[in-house]
Design an enzyme around this catalytic site. Structure first.
Site, PDB file in Angstrom:
ATOM      1  N   ARG A  50      34.654  -6.068 -36.996  1.00  8.56           N
ATOM      2  CA  ARG A  50      33.964  -5.290 -37.677  1.00  8.56           C
ATOM      3  C   ARG A  50      34.517  -4.120 -38.252  1.00  8.56           C
ATOM      4  NH1 ARG A  50      28.753  -5.415 -33.403  1.00  8.56           N
ATOM      5  NH2 ARG A  50      28.674  -7.523 -32.885  1.00  8.56           N
ATOM      6  N   ASP A  52      33.310  -0.481 -40.452  1.00 14.51           N
ATOM      7  CA  ASP A  52      32.108   0.505 -40.598  1.00 14.51           C
ATOM      8  C   ASP A  52      31.709   0.577 -42.407  1.00 14.51           C
ATOM      9  OD1 ASP A  52      31.475   0.654 -37.805  1.00 14.51           O
ATOM     10  OD2 ASP A  52      33.036   2.521 -38.018  1.00 14.51           O
ATOM     11  N   ARG A 197      39.383   6.519 -36.266  1.00 10.37           N
ATOM     12  CA  ARG A 197      38.937   7.666 -36.916  1.00 10.37           C
ATOM     13  C   ARG A 197      38.910   8.938 -35.804  1.00 10.37           C
ATOM     14  NH1 ARG A 197      33.522   5.970 -39.427  1.00 10.37           N
ATOM     15  NH2 ARG A 197      33.482   8.078 -40.348  1.00 10.37           N
TER      16      ARG A 197
END
Length: 261
Positions: A50, A52, A197
Site C-alpha cells: 500500500r 499513502d 518518510r
C-alpha cells in the site's frame, strides 16, 4: 481461471492512497474499476504494498484473477483507456496461481526525490520533497549507513502500522545528487507504515546539524516512535520496484523512466 500480473505507475496526488476506502478516490478503486470493465465482471486487484495519500509509484505490482481470455495488450491498452489521468498500466504478464504480488515478493524498493533549494518548487510541486536549509550530506550518509542491516524499526513505525513485526532488513540506503535534486534509494525485505518518510525525517534532522550521525543508534535502541522527528512529507516518495523470484520472469526491478524515476 487465469492470473495476471500488472506493473502500474501513478501520480499519488489526488488519491487517498492505494487502498480502497469508502467515499474516497483511491488507486486500487480506479484500477479495479478499469480492469472490471475490461473483463466484463467484478475483479479484485491485489498489490505488492500500500502507498499513502500523495505517495507515487513508478513500478507498483499487482495481480488479479479472471476466467475471461484477453490478449495481454488488452490488459494494458484496454485497461488504460478506462483509467483516469495519473494512473497507467505499464505491462501485463500471465503468471501461475502460485504468484501473489504481496506474499512472494522478497524485496521492495523506494526512491525519495528531495529538492534542496532556497525556493520552493513550482513545476515539480507535489512530485518532489523540498527543504531549503543547507544540508551536510556527509552526515546524512554516515547516519544512513547506521540503519543498514536487520533492526527493530519501531522508532520509524507509524502508530497505525499493522505489520506483524517491526523487525526488517534494510539492504540499501544510498544518496546521490543531480544539482539541487537529491535521490535517496531504499531497499528492504519489507517496509513498515511510514518507515521511509520517518527515516527521511531523522536523516534530515542530522543533515541540518541538529544531531550527530551516531544519534541514529539511540533512535533504534529506543524502539519508540515518540523519540524520533516528525514524519517527512509524502510528495517525493515513489514505490520504485518490487523483486520476485526469477522463476516468475517479471521485469519489476527499479528502472529509470521520464528522467527522474
Amino acid at each position: 481461471m487465469s492470473r495476471y500480473a500488472l506493473a502500474i505507475e501513478y501520480d499519488g496526488r489526488g488519491f487517498s492512497g492505494w487502498q480502497i476506502q469508502p467515499q474516497m478516490k483511491t488507486v486500487q478503486g480506479a484500477l479495479e474499476d478499469a480492469v472490471s470493465r475490461m473483463a466484463g465482471h467484478p475483479v479484485r486487484v491485489h498489490a505488492a504494498g500500500r502507498t499513502d495519500a500523495g505517495v507515487h509509484a513508478s513500478r507498483q505490482v499487482a495481480h488479479f484473477d479472471t476466467d475471461v481470455h484477453r490478449p495481454l495488450t488488452a490488459w494494458v491498452r484496454g485497461v488504460n483507456s478506462f483509467l483516469p489521468p495519473g494512473v497507467a498500466v505499464l505491462w501485463a504478464r500471465a503468471v501461475p496461481d502460485s504468484f501473489h504480488s504481496r506474499f512472494v515478493a522478497h524485496a521492495r524498493h523506494y526512491r525519495y526525490l528531495l529538492l534542496n533549494h532556497p525556493v520552493r518548487p513550482a513545476l515539480m510541486a507535489g512530485r518532489v520533497g523540498w527543504i531549503h536549509q543547507s544540508l551536510d550530506l556527509g552526515a546524512f550518509d554516515a547516519a544512513a549507513q547506521r540503519l543498514l542491516g536487520t533492526h527493530d524499526f519501531s522508532s520509524f513505525r507509524a502508530a497505525e502500522c499493522q505489520a506483524k513485526t517491526p523487525v526488517k532488513t534494510l539492504t540499501r540506503l544510498s544518496l546521490s545528487r543531480q544539482g539541487d535534486l537529491l535521490m535517496v534509494d531504499f531497499s528492504a525485505d519489507a517496509f513498515l507504515h511510514h518507515m521511509v518518510r520517518n527515516i527521511m525525517g531523522a536523516l534530515l534532522h542530522v543533515a541540518k546539524g541538529n544531531e550527530a550521525p551516531e544519534w541514529i543508534d539511540t533512535l533504534l535502541a529506543a524502539r519508540e516512535r515518540a523519540v524520533a522527528p516528525p514524519t517527512f512529507m509524502p510528495d517525493g516518495l515513489y514505490l520504485a520496484g518490487v523483486s520476485y523470484p526469477a522463476e516468475y520472469g517479471l521485469d519489476t526491478e527499479p528502472g529509470e523512466r521520464h528522467g527522474l524515476i
